[in-house]
Design an enzyme around this catalytic site. Structure first.
Site, PDB file in Angstrom:
ATOM      1  CG  HIS A 135      -9.887  -1.729  15.493  1.00  0.00           C
ATOM      2  ND1 HIS A 135      -8.754  -2.348  15.953  1.00  0.00           N
ATOM      3  CD2 HIS A 135      -9.983  -2.100  14.192  1.00  0.00           C
ATOM      4  CE1 HIS A 135      -8.189  -3.062  14.981  1.00  0.00           C
ATOM      5  NE2 HIS A 135      -8.925  -2.913  13.901  1.00  0.00           N
ATOM      6  N   GLY A 158      -0.331  -1.362   0.171  1.00  0.00           N
ATOM      7  CA  GLY A 158      -0.769  -2.734  -0.084  1.00  0.00           C
ATOM      8  C   GLY A 158      -2.198  -2.747  -0.590  1.00  0.00           C
ATOM      9  NE  ARG A 159      -4.065  -7.736   1.365  1.00  0.00           N
ATOM     10  CZ  ARG A 159      -3.281  -8.682   1.881  1.00  0.00           C
ATOM     11  NH1 ARG A 159      -3.006  -9.758   1.178  1.00  0.00           N
ATOM     12  NH2 ARG A 159      -2.802  -8.578   3.103  1.00  0.00           N
ATOM     13  CB  ILE A 160      -6.196  -1.443   2.970  1.00  0.00           C
ATOM     14  CG1 ILE A 160      -6.816  -2.799   3.334  1.00  0.00           C
ATOM     15  CG2 ILE A 160      -7.091  -0.312   3.465  1.00  0.00           C
ATOM     16  CD1 ILE A 160      -6.852  -3.093   4.832  1.00  0.00           C
ATOM     17  CB  SER A 182       5.902   0.211   0.988  1.00  0.00           C
ATOM     18  OG  SER A 182       6.090   0.400  -0.391  1.00  0.00           O
ATOM     19  NE  ARG A 183       8.839  -4.132   4.603  1.00  0.00           N
ATOM     20  CZ  ARG A 183       8.429  -5.228   5.211  1.00  0.00           C
ATOM     21  NH1 ARG A 183       9.121  -5.721   6.209  1.00  0.00           N
ATOM     22  NH2 ARG A 183       7.312  -5.821   4.823  1.00  0.00           N
ATOM     23  CD  GLU A 214      -7.354  -1.208  18.825  1.00  0.00           C
ATOM     24  OE1 GLU A 214      -8.098  -2.189  18.625  1.00  0.00           O
ATOM     25  OE2 GLU A 214      -6.792  -0.593  17.919  1.00  0.00           O
ATOM     26  CG  ASP A 258     -10.535   2.525  12.950  1.00  0.00           C
ATOM     27  OD1 ASP A 258     -11.532   2.766  13.678  1.00  0.00           O
ATOM     28  OD2 ASP A 258     -10.419   1.462  12.297  1.00  0.00           O
ATOM     29  NE  ARG A 317      -3.743  -4.990  13.999  1.00  0.00           N
ATOM     30  CZ  ARG A 317      -4.814  -5.068  13.192  1.00  0.00           C
ATOM     31  NH1 ARG A 317      -5.411  -3.965  12.781  1.00  0.00           N
ATOM     32  NH2 ARG A 317      -5.305  -6.238  12.830  1.00  0.00           N
TER      33      ARG A 317
HETATM   34  P1  NAP Z   1      -0.860  -5.573   2.777  1.00  0.00           P
HETATM   35  O1  NAP Z   1      -1.573  -5.741   1.494  1.00  0.00           O
HETATM   36  O2  NAP Z   1       0.032  -6.647   3.277  1.00  0.00           O
HETATM   37  O3  NAP Z   1      -0.057  -4.186   2.712  1.00  0.00           O
HETATM   38  C1  NAP Z   1       0.858  -3.811   3.681  1.00  0.00           C
HETATM   39  C2  NAP Z   1       1.680  -2.635   3.169  1.00  0.00           C
HETATM   40  O4  NAP Z   1       2.550  -2.209   4.210  1.00  0.00           O
HETATM   41  C3  NAP Z   1       2.564  -2.983   1.970  1.00  0.00           C
HETATM   42  O5  NAP Z   1       2.623  -1.891   1.103  1.00  0.00           O
HETATM   43  C4  NAP Z   1       3.920  -3.237   2.617  1.00  0.00           C
HETATM   44  O6  NAP Z   1       4.947  -3.004   1.666  1.00  0.00           O
HETATM   45  C5  NAP Z   1       3.909  -2.173   3.699  1.00  0.00           C
HETATM   46  N1  NAP Z   1       4.810  -2.468   4.807  1.00  0.00           N
HETATM   47  C6  NAP Z   1       4.850  -3.574   5.599  1.00  0.00           C
HETATM   48  N2  NAP Z   1       5.851  -3.483   6.487  1.00  0.00           N
HETATM   49  C7  NAP Z   1       6.446  -2.287   6.270  1.00  0.00           C
HETATM   50  C8  NAP Z   1       7.552  -1.616   6.852  1.00  0.00           C
HETATM   51  N3  NAP Z   1       8.241  -2.160   7.870  1.00  0.00           N
HETATM   52  N4  NAP Z   1       7.899  -0.413   6.372  1.00  0.00           N
HETATM   53  C9  NAP Z   1       7.229   0.144   5.344  1.00  0.00           C
HETATM   54  N5  NAP Z   1       6.164  -0.434   4.741  1.00  0.00           N
HETATM   55  C10 NAP Z   1       5.793  -1.639   5.199  1.00  0.00           C
HETATM   56  O7  NAP Z   1      -1.893  -5.331   3.964  1.00  0.00           O
HETATM   57  P2  NAP Z   1      -3.374  -4.714   3.884  1.00  0.00           P
HETATM   58  O8  NAP Z   1      -4.347  -5.773   3.552  1.00  0.00           O
HETATM   59  O9  NAP Z   1      -3.347  -3.451   3.079  1.00  0.00           O
HETATM   60  O10 NAP Z   1      -3.583  -4.341   5.449  1.00  0.00           O
HETATM   61  C11 NAP Z   1      -2.663  -3.511   6.103  1.00  0.00           C
HETATM   62  C12 NAP Z   1      -2.920  -3.494   7.600  1.00  0.00           C
HETATM   63  O11 NAP Z   1      -4.059  -2.697   7.896  1.00  0.00           O
HETATM   64  C13 NAP Z   1      -3.246  -4.836   8.247  1.00  0.00           C
HETATM   65  O12 NAP Z   1      -2.081  -5.600   8.509  1.00  0.00           O
HETATM   66  C14 NAP Z   1      -3.963  -4.421   9.533  1.00  0.00           C
HETATM   67  O13 NAP Z   1      -3.039  -4.277  10.573  1.00  0.00           O
HETATM   68  C15 NAP Z   1      -4.558  -3.070   9.167  1.00  0.00           C
HETATM   69  N6  NAP Z   1      -6.028  -3.108   9.093  1.00  0.00           N
HETATM   70  C16 NAP Z   1      -6.766  -2.304   9.929  1.00  0.00           C
HETATM   71  C17 NAP Z   1      -8.147  -2.324   9.830  1.00  0.00           C
HETATM   72  C18 NAP Z   1      -9.001  -1.466  10.711  1.00  0.00           C
HETATM   73  O14 NAP Z   1     -10.117  -1.859  11.008  1.00  0.00           O
HETATM   74  N7  NAP Z   1      -8.536  -0.298  11.110  1.00  0.00           N
HETATM   75  C19 NAP Z   1      -8.784  -3.172   8.929  1.00  0.00           C
HETATM   76  C20 NAP Z   1      -8.011  -3.943   8.112  1.00  0.00           C
HETATM   77  C21 NAP Z   1      -6.622  -3.904   8.199  1.00  0.00           C
HETATM   78  P3  NAP Z   1       6.418  -3.670   1.769  1.00  0.00           P
HETATM   79  O15 NAP Z   1       6.205  -5.094   2.234  1.00  0.00           O
HETATM   80  O16 NAP Z   1       6.973  -3.524   0.378  1.00  0.00           O
HETATM   81  O17 NAP Z   1       7.160  -2.849   2.764  1.00  0.00           O
HETATM   82  C1  8YV Z   2     -10.966  -6.115  12.404  1.00  0.00           C
HETATM   83  C2  8YV Z   2      -8.712  -5.445  11.361  1.00  0.00           C
HETATM   84  O1  8YV Z   2     -11.479  -5.165  13.251  1.00  0.00           O
HETATM   85  O2  8YV Z   2      -8.720  -6.963   9.562  1.00  0.00           O
HETATM   86  C3  8YV Z   2      -8.043  -6.342  10.400  1.00  0.00           C
HETATM   87  O3  8YV Z   2      -6.804  -6.424  10.453  1.00  0.00           O
HETATM   88  O4  8YV Z   2      -8.095  -4.752  12.096  1.00  0.00           O
HETATM   89  C4  8YV Z   2     -10.191  -5.361  11.391  1.00  0.00           C
HETATM   90  O5  8YV Z   2     -10.756  -5.658  10.162  1.00  0.00           O
HETATM   91  C5  8YV Z   2     -10.397  -7.166  13.254  1.00  0.00           C
HETATM   92  O6  8YV Z   2      -9.414  -7.930  12.720  1.00  0.00           O
HETATM   93  C6  8YV Z   2     -11.508  -8.077  13.747  1.00  0.00           C
HETATM   94  O7  8YV Z   2     -11.539  -8.011  15.092  1.00  0.00           O
END
Ligand code: NAP
Ligand code: 8YV
Length: 268
Positions: free
Chosen positions: A234, A108-110, A129-130, A216, A211, A187
């Site tokens: 995190h 996705g975006r990240i 991804s799906r 948590e 991370d 997550r």
């Molecule tokens: P996004 O743009 O919605 O991308 C999500 C990706 O996951 C898409 O490629 C989606 O593709 C895939 N996906 C979703 N469900 C799936 C499944 N069941 N099986 C396989 N692939 C699947 O989201 P994003 O902005 O990149 O962010 C992704 C996640 O990163 C967030 O939801 C958050 O939980 C996490 N995050 C963590 C941090 C941190 O601090 N560690 C920070 C920001 C975000 P399909 O829908 O085609 O399957």
């Molecule tokens: C943040 C995140 O730590 O954006 C997310 O999904 O996991 C992190 O950017 C959190 O959401 C803020 O507490």
């Protein structure tokens, strides 16, 4: 009297029911697994998140964590701190990033920002991804197991929901193999943590970097005891600049909703 909520906490159906005039929940973060968005929708309450403004920050941290795990950067720093450098050289790292293939679970975006950085490191990228992601040419695998078979670094950057719960399981880890490295910046719920601990203990995979964990901030003693596991609290998006951009987007969503009746980044 409350019509809008800015939150960084769990918002469940009870919370929502306690605010009968609620119109909008503006959540601080791109992942909104802590908000019962389906229930909010059933009540015609809009939910917003903070996409895009954190993509590069999280991708940077992901590469930092990967390098830390593979080249033992935190351990090497601790070695200098303990004044052990004067006694001996730091041991060569068993692992290297060279000649690896990296698999992204999520494009996705990240995920795309991580993939671009991996490319700059000179390593091939594949993903699962799906459905195939638009506008990318990386090798696509329709199942996580097939991806794990094809790579030796697996990076999870998918949302935490029912469809991803514990999908990084014992099978995926054993398929990744004894040179395998697993990184999770999505997550904690995505991982079967008992299986991960067992795999790291037994050498089923070589090392991991997290991370995010399921419960948590409660890191288990079993996790802390593992030499081949690096855990961060995190901090993917946790710089002043990026957290400020996220907070601004929370505020801008609320302002837009109450000024024009249309939020900027409603969740799907
Ligand atoms: P996004 O743009 O919605 O991308 C999500 C990706 O996951 C898409 O490629 C989606 O593709 C895939 N996906 C979703 N469900 C799936 C499944 N069941 N099986 C396989 N692939 C699947 O989201 P994003 O902005 O990149 O962010 C992704 C996640 O990163 C967030 O939801 C958050 O939980 C996490 N995050 C963590 C941090 C941190 O601090 N560690 C920070 C920001 C975000 P399909 O829908 O085609 O399957
Ligand atoms: C943040 C995140 O730590 O954006 C997310 O999904 O996991 C992190 O950017 C959190 O959401 C803020 O507490």
């Amino acid at each position: 009297s409350i019509r809008g909520v800015a939150c960084r906490t769990r918002i469940d159906s009870r919370f929502i029911d306690a605010l009968p005039n609620l119109e909008i929940i503006a959540s601080y973060g791109v992942g909104y697994d802590a908000v019962d968005a389906a229930y909010a929708r059933s009540k015609k309450i809009i939910v917003t998140n903070t996409p895009d403004v954190l993509n590069d920050e999280v991708a940077d941290l992901t590469l930092g964590l990967l390098l830390s795990v593979v080249r033992e950067i935190p351990k090497a720093h601790a070695f200098v701190r303990k004044r052990r450098w004067q006694v001996s050289e730091y041991p060569l790292s068993r692992l290297t990033l060279r000649n690896r293939r990296v698999g992204l679970y999520g494009m996705g975006r990240i995920g795309r920002c991580i993939a671009r950085r991996i490319e700059a490191f000179g390593l091939p990228v594949a993903y699962h991804s799906r459905r195939p992601a638009d506008g990318v040419t990386y090798d696509y695998f329709p199942s996580l197991l097939e991806l794990a078979q094809a790579v030796d670094v697996l990076i999870a950057i998918v949302p935490g929901d029912a469809s991803t719960a514990k999908t990084v399981n014992a099978d995926v880890l054993s398929t990744l193999g004894p040179e395998g490295v697993f990184i999770n910046v999505g997550r904690g719920t995505v991982v079967d943590e008992a299986a991960l601990i067992a795999a790291l203990r037994a050498g089923t995979i070589a090392a991991a970097g997290l991370d995010v964990i399921a419960d948590e901030p409660n890191v288990s003693e079993d996790m802390l005891a593992l030499e081949n596991l690096t855990i961060l609290p995190h901090i993917g998006s946790a710089s002043v600049a990026t957290r400020t951009a996220m907070a601004d987007l929370v505020a801008r969503n609320l302002i837009a909703w109450f000024q024009s009746g249309a939020a900027i980044t409603p969740v799907p």
